[in-house]
Structures are given as structure tokens and as C-alpha cells.
Design an enzyme around this catalytic site. Structure first.
Site, PDB file in Angstrom:
ATOM      1  CB  CYS A 173      -0.908  -0.048   1.226  1.00  0.00           C
ATOM      2  SG  CYS A 173      -1.729   1.499   1.630  1.00  0.00           S
ATOM      3  CB  CYS A 203       0.415   1.593   4.125  1.00  0.00           C
ATOM      4  SG  CYS A 203      -1.337   1.175   4.060  1.00  0.00           S
TER       5      CYS A 203
END
Length: 135
Positions: free
Chosen positions: A60, A63
Site C-alpha cells: 500500500c 501506508c
């Protein structure tokens, strides 16, 4: 070509010892850096006092952008609040249990109760303000 068995054994033993220490600390849920890596087995740690739980995944992008912020917050709130991370690829059951549909999702706990939720990459100031409001 001269083959030196003792040096190879020593290097192999040293690397094995270092890996063993790292794995043991990870399994026991000790702090990696300063944040706490949560699993289903140790998630109750986040339910005591004030805690931030970051649901994330290695693939991600947002992230990964948020990771240094989480590390900094873990340093700044050490001893005041628990800063935790849950890898949703490895602990999917927790993501389902807490209704995580997008990552990163940040859950803010106080005494076992979810008080706030933030979804997506956030500024350090916004996250710190949420934590401070719960202290």
C-alpha cells in the site's frame, strides 16, 4: 584455495543468533523500533489505556508514506500512548473484526473502546492531535 572452516562456522553461528533474537522479539510482540506489531494473540495490548492502531499492508503506497510518521509518533508518545501496527495481509481476521475496508485505517482506542477513526494518509499533526485528545 584455502578453506577456513572455523571462520565460516563462526559467521554462520553469529547470523543464526541474530536472526533468532529478531524472530523471538517479533513473536513475543515486543516493540520493533518503538511501535508494537500486533497480531490476534496480542491485540489486547491496544485495549489498555490510549492506543493508536494502524491497519496497513506492505504493498500500500499511502501506508508506506505514513510509516515514518507512525515511527516518529511512537518515539514522541513513548510511555504516554501505545502506537501499534497491524499488517492486514498477515492478520486479516482483525481487519474484518474491526470493519477495515480501506488502508491505511487508523483506530484510536481509549480503555478498550474505539474513540476515533481516520482513513487514508494523514498528517502527523492530525494524528498527534487525536492522540493528545485522548490522553
Amino acid at each position: 584455495m584455502k578453506f577456513e572452516l572455523p571462520k565460516i562456522i563462526f559467521v554462520s553461528f553469529s547470523l543464526t543468533f541474530l536472526m533468532y533474537n529478531f524472530i523471538c522479539k517479533t513473536i513475543e510482540g515486543e516493540k520493533m523500533g518503538k511501535y508494537i506489531d500486533l497480531t490476534a494473540e496480542n491485540f489486547n495490548i491496544a485495549k489498555e489505556g490510549v492506543a493508536l492502531v494502524d491497519f496497513w499492508a506492505p504493498w500500500c503506497g499511502p501506508c508506506r508514506m505514513l510509516a515514518p510518521v507512525i515511527d516518529e509518533l511512537a518515539e514522541e508518545f513513548d510511555g504516554k500512548a501505545k502506537i501499534c501496527k497491524v499488517n492486514t495481509d498477515e492478520v486479516q481476521d482483525l481487519a474484518v473484526e474491526y470493519g477495515v475496508r480501506s488502508i491505511p485505517t487508523l483506530l484510536f482506542f481509549k480503555d478498550g473502546e474505539i474513540k476515533e477513526t481516520l482513513i487514508g494518509a494523514q498528517s502527523k499533526a492530525a494524528i498527534a492531535d487525536k492522540i493528545n485528545s485522548l490522553l
